[in-house]
Scaffold this motif. Structure first.
Motif, PDB file in Angstrom:
ATOM      1  N   GLU A 146     -19.266   1.654  -2.877  1.00 19.63           N
ATOM      2  CA  GLU A 146     -19.856   3.095  -2.061  1.00 19.63           C
ATOM      3  C   GLU A 146     -18.598   3.765  -1.922  1.00 19.63           C
ATOM      4  OE1 GLU A 146     -22.435   5.011   1.177  1.00 19.63           O
ATOM      5  OE2 GLU A 146     -23.152   3.718  -0.320  1.00 19.63           O
ATOM      6  N   ALA A 147     -17.087   3.121  -1.807  1.00 19.69           N
ATOM      7  CA  ALA A 147     -16.296   4.217  -1.944  1.00 19.69           C
ATOM      8  C   ALA A 147     -16.354   5.473  -3.207  1.00 19.69           C
ATOM      9  CB  ALA A 147     -15.452   3.421  -1.233  1.00 19.69           C
ATOM     10  N   LYS A 148     -16.494   4.305  -4.050  1.00 15.25           N
ATOM     11  CA  LYS A 148     -16.534   5.033  -5.419  1.00 15.25           C
ATOM     12  C   LYS A 148     -17.891   5.797  -5.619  1.00 15.25           C
ATOM     13  CE  LYS A 148     -16.309   3.059 -10.904  1.00 15.25           C
ATOM     14  NZ  LYS A 148     -16.397   2.710 -11.669  1.00 15.25           N
ATOM     15  N   ASN A 149     -18.434   6.116  -5.828  1.00 19.27           N
ATOM     16  CA  ASN A 149     -19.946   6.576  -5.262  1.00 19.27           C
ATOM     17  C   ASN A 149     -19.617   7.588  -4.453  1.00 19.27           C
ATOM     18  OD1 ASN A 149     -21.306   4.764  -6.125  1.00 19.27           O
ATOM     19  ND2 ASN A 149     -22.997   3.899  -5.479  1.00 19.27           N
ATOM     20  N   LYS A 150     -18.538   7.749  -3.407  1.00 18.98           N
ATOM     21  CA  LYS A 150     -18.836   8.595  -2.816  1.00 18.98           C
ATOM     22  C   LYS A 150     -17.394   9.096  -2.968  1.00 18.98           C
ATOM     23  CE  LYS A 150     -21.382   8.352   1.307  1.00 18.98           C
ATOM     24  NZ  LYS A 150     -22.141   7.951   2.767  1.00 18.98           N
ATOM     25  N   LYS A 151     -16.400   8.846  -3.915  1.00 15.38           N
ATOM     26  CA  LYS A 151     -15.070   9.586  -4.251  1.00 15.38           C
ATOM     27  C   LYS A 151     -14.223   9.330  -3.455  1.00 15.38           C
ATOM     28  CE  LYS A 151     -16.833  12.446  -8.562  1.00 15.38           C
ATOM     29  NZ  LYS A 151     -18.112  12.039  -8.511  1.00 15.38           N
ATOM     30  N   ILE A 152     -13.902   8.473  -1.695  1.00 14.04           N
ATOM     31  CA  ILE A 152     -13.143   7.883  -1.319  1.00 14.04           C
ATOM     32  C   ILE A 152     -12.283   7.225  -1.496  1.00 14.04           C
ATOM     33  CG2 ILE A 152     -12.907   6.709   0.938  1.00 14.04           C
ATOM     34  CD1 ILE A 152     -15.975   7.464   1.155  1.00 14.04           C
ATOM     35  N   THR A 153     -11.044   7.716  -1.662  1.00 12.55           N
ATOM     36  CA  THR A 153     -10.179   6.969  -2.014  1.00 12.55           C
ATOM     37  C   THR A 153      -9.100   6.877  -0.828  1.00 12.55           C
ATOM     38  OG1 THR A 153      -8.555   8.919  -2.417  1.00 12.55           O
ATOM     39  CG2 THR A 153      -9.934   7.898  -4.261  1.00 12.55           C
ATOM     40  N   VAL A 154      -7.543   5.527  -1.120  1.00 10.05           N
ATOM     41  CA  VAL A 154      -6.599   5.716  -0.358  1.00 10.05           C
ATOM     42  C   VAL A 154      -5.773   5.436  -1.266  1.00 10.05           C
ATOM     43  CG1 VAL A 154      -6.146   3.522   1.347  1.00 10.05           C
ATOM     44  CG2 VAL A 154      -8.723   4.050   0.679  1.00 10.05           C
ATOM     45  N   ALA A 155      -4.460   6.186  -0.010  1.00  9.40           N
ATOM     46  CA  ALA A 155      -2.989   6.926  -0.389  1.00  9.40           C
ATOM     47  C   ALA A 155      -2.583   5.615  -0.433  1.00  9.40           C
ATOM     48  CB  ALA A 155      -2.530   7.595  -0.146  1.00  9.40           C
ATOM     49  N   ASP A 156      -1.518   5.121  -0.854  1.00  8.74           N
ATOM     50  CA  ASP A 156      -0.530   3.774  -0.578  1.00  8.74           C
ATOM     51  C   ASP A 156       0.238   4.482   0.320  1.00  8.74           C
ATOM     52  OD1 ASP A 156      -1.035   2.752  -2.402  1.00  8.74           O
ATOM     53  OD2 ASP A 156       1.384   3.967  -3.673  1.00  8.74           O
ATOM     54  N   SER A 157       0.565   5.276   0.965  1.00  9.60           N
ATOM     55  CA  SER A 157       0.785   5.983   2.567  1.00  9.60           C
ATOM     56  C   SER A 157      -0.337   5.661   3.510  1.00  9.60           C
ATOM     57  CB  SER A 157       1.206   6.996   2.433  1.00  9.60           C
ATOM     58  OG  SER A 157       0.134   8.053   2.097  1.00  9.60           O
ATOM     59  N   GLU A 158      -1.186   5.938   3.419  1.00  8.77           N
ATOM     60  CA  GLU A 158      -2.430   5.272   4.475  1.00  8.77           C
ATOM     61  C   GLU A 158      -2.043   3.457   4.650  1.00  8.77           C
ATOM     62  OE1 GLU A 158      -6.127   7.598   4.989  1.00  8.77           O
ATOM     63  OE2 GLU A 158      -5.742   7.610   2.362  1.00  8.77           O
ATOM     64  N   ILE A 159      -2.002   2.655   3.286  1.00 15.89           N
ATOM     65  CA  ILE A 159      -1.776   1.650   3.535  1.00 15.89           C
ATOM     66  C   ILE A 159      -0.455   1.046   4.679  1.00 15.89           C
ATOM     67  CG2 ILE A 159      -1.792  -0.820   2.614  1.00 15.89           C
ATOM     68  CD1 ILE A 159      -3.483   0.868   0.551  1.00 15.89           C
ATOM     69  N   LYS A 160       0.717   1.726   3.933  1.00 12.88           N
ATOM     70  CA  LYS A 160       1.969   1.466   4.615  1.00 12.88           C
ATOM     71  C   LYS A 160       0.962   1.854   6.262  1.00 12.88           C
ATOM     72  CE  LYS A 160       4.610   2.443   0.441  1.00 12.88           C
ATOM     73  NZ  LYS A 160       6.183   3.071  -0.111  1.00 12.88           N
ATOM     74  N   ALA A 161       1.313   2.585   6.932  1.00  8.35           N
ATOM     75  CA  ALA A 161       0.934   3.398   8.073  1.00  8.35           C
ATOM     76  C   ALA A 161      -0.170   1.974   8.294  1.00  8.35           C
ATOM     77  CB  ALA A 161       0.151   4.774   8.179  1.00  8.35           C
ATOM     78  N   GLU A 162      -0.896   1.958   8.253  1.00 10.53           N
ATOM     79  CA  GLU A 162      -2.060   0.296   8.920  1.00 10.53           C
ATOM     80  C   GLU A 162      -1.082  -0.957   8.999  1.00 10.53           C
ATOM     81  OE1 GLU A 162      -4.748   0.461  11.359  1.00 10.53           O
ATOM     82  OE2 GLU A 162      -4.983   2.105   9.752  1.00 10.53           O
ATOM     83  N   LEU A 163      -0.477  -0.351   7.533  1.00 11.00           N
ATOM     84  CA  LEU A 163       0.724  -2.456   7.852  1.00 11.00           C
ATOM     85  C   LEU A 163       1.823  -2.268   8.107  1.00 11.00           C
ATOM     86  CD1 LEU A 163       1.726  -4.842   7.056  1.00 11.00           C
ATOM     87  CD2 LEU A 163       3.301  -3.181   4.996  1.00 11.00           C
ATOM     88  N   LYS A 164       2.163  -0.476   9.026  1.00  6.25           N
ATOM     89  CA  LYS A 164       2.776  -0.870  10.520  1.00  6.25           C
ATOM     90  C   LYS A 164       2.845  -0.807  11.798  1.00  6.25           C
ATOM     91  CE  LYS A 164       7.257   0.748  12.323  1.00  6.25           C
ATOM     92  NZ  LYS A 164       6.480   0.956  13.543  1.00  6.25           N
ATOM     93  N   THR A 165       1.475  -0.607  11.550  1.00 11.12           N
ATOM     94  CA  THR A 165       0.742  -0.355  13.294  1.00 11.12           C
ATOM     95  C   THR A 165       0.493  -1.827  13.753  1.00 11.12           C
ATOM     96  OG1 THR A 165       0.080   1.937  12.938  1.00 11.12           O
ATOM     97  CG2 THR A 165      -1.149   0.208  14.796  1.00 11.12           C
ATOM     98  N   LEU A 166       0.069  -2.491  11.841  1.00 10.98           N
ATOM     99  CA  LEU A 166      -0.655  -4.204  12.261  1.00 10.98           C
ATOM    100  C   LEU A 166       0.622  -5.001  12.698  1.00 10.98           C
ATOM    101  CD1 LEU A 166      -2.361  -6.449  12.380  1.00 10.98           C
ATOM    102  CD2 LEU A 166      -2.432  -5.816   9.550  1.00 10.98           C
TER     103      LEU A 166
END
Length: 293
Positions: free
Chosen positions: A75-95
């Motif tokens: 679904e993400a590929k079809n809608k051209k949705i991507t995730v940046a490394d910075s987004e993962i790092k921010a979510e990891l910090k919160t976790l």
């Protein structure tokens, strides 16, 4: 702690135990010699026996999780949705913060057998899922105001103190540090040199703001009774001896809706995402061609 690894808002991420089983199943037990998973007094337990037990216990759950993950990726590929490394790092910090910091989180990972690669992959899947679901969810001002009124007391802020501390094991060392401070030594530098609190020493002992009830009683009583820029005598707690410096104070304040709109919207979004995820997944599975073997 990580047997059911979750993000801050409760979006499900594959459990460590199930993934460990999945890894073994998918590897096909190539690590075992002579078809043996184990031997007991010379009698062999074969890899096929182990494989069957793991499939019986975890197979359906693992497969369903992998199917869901694949649908999200497609679904993400079809809608051209991507995730940046910075987004993962921010979510990891919160976790990590939700576990009490990076060190505590790492210990929880070790005890549960979950790798950092797996955590990062699951966080990416979570972020993709969030981006897929957000356009489907509508949150009105009336909903946010209702939530605020029903939970107003939780948004009220009591008196806050921002402080730094230097923690040492014995009173003699604490008094030596106190003397150095009296002679003009820098508090932050002494914290880096002497403090045994690994969570704050590298930041010069900075503990940030805290309210009553967050610190041990002896520490809290001293901090809230001190003036700004005042440095305490050694304070004994179960952790050792603290030298405390009060940096700033904030008076108690009544909660205001406008100050908490973003926080409330995030909370409501997370609540709705969980039910919306179930709905979306059912729709995606219905529209997809899925064959299981």
């Amino acid at each position: 702690m990580l047997s059911n690894l979750k993000t801050r808002k409760g979006m499900f991420i594959l459990s460590g135990a199930v993934l460990a089983a999945a890894t073994i199943i998918l590897l096909g037990f190539n690590i075992f010699k002579d078809n043996a998973a184990a031997k007991v007094n010379g009698e062999m337990i074969s890899k096929e026996e182990l494989n069957q037990v793991l499939n019986d216990q975890y197979g359906e759950e693992v497969l369903d999780s992998l199917i869901s993950e694949k649908l999200i990726e497609q679904e993400a590929k079809n809608k051209k949705i991507t995730v940046a490394d910075s987004e993962i790092k921010a979510e990891l910090k919160t976790l990590q913060d939700s576990y009490g910091g990076a060190d505590a989180f790492e210990e929880a990972m070790k005890s549960s057998g979950v790798s950092m690669d797996r955590v990062n992959k699951d966080l990416k899947t979570y972020i993709l899922t969030r981006k897929i679901l957000e356009p489907r969810i509508n949150i009105t001002d009336d909903e946010m105001k209702t939530y605020f009124e029903e939970n107003k007391t939780s948004f009220e802020e009591g008196e806050q103190v921002k402080a730094s501390h230097i923690l040492v094991e014995d009173e003699k060392t604490a008094n030596e540090i106190k003397d150095k401070l009296a002679n003009g030594a820098d508090f932050a530098e002494l914290a880096k040199e002497y403090s045994t609190d690994t969570g704050s020493k590298d930041n010069g002992g900075d503990l940030g703001f805290f309210v009553k009830g967050e610190m041990v009683a002896e520490f809290e009583e001293a901090a809230f009774s001190m003036a700004v820029n005042e440095i305490s005598a050694p304070i004994k707690t179960d952790y050792g001896y603290h030298i405390i410096k009060v940096v700033e104070k904030k008076a108690a304040s009544e909660a205001k809706f406008d100050d908490h709109k973003d926080e409330i919207k995030e909370t409501l979004l997370s609540e709705k995402m969980q039910s919306e995820y179930t709905t979306w997944l059912e729709e995606a599975k219905k529209d997809a061609e899925i064959k299981t073997y």
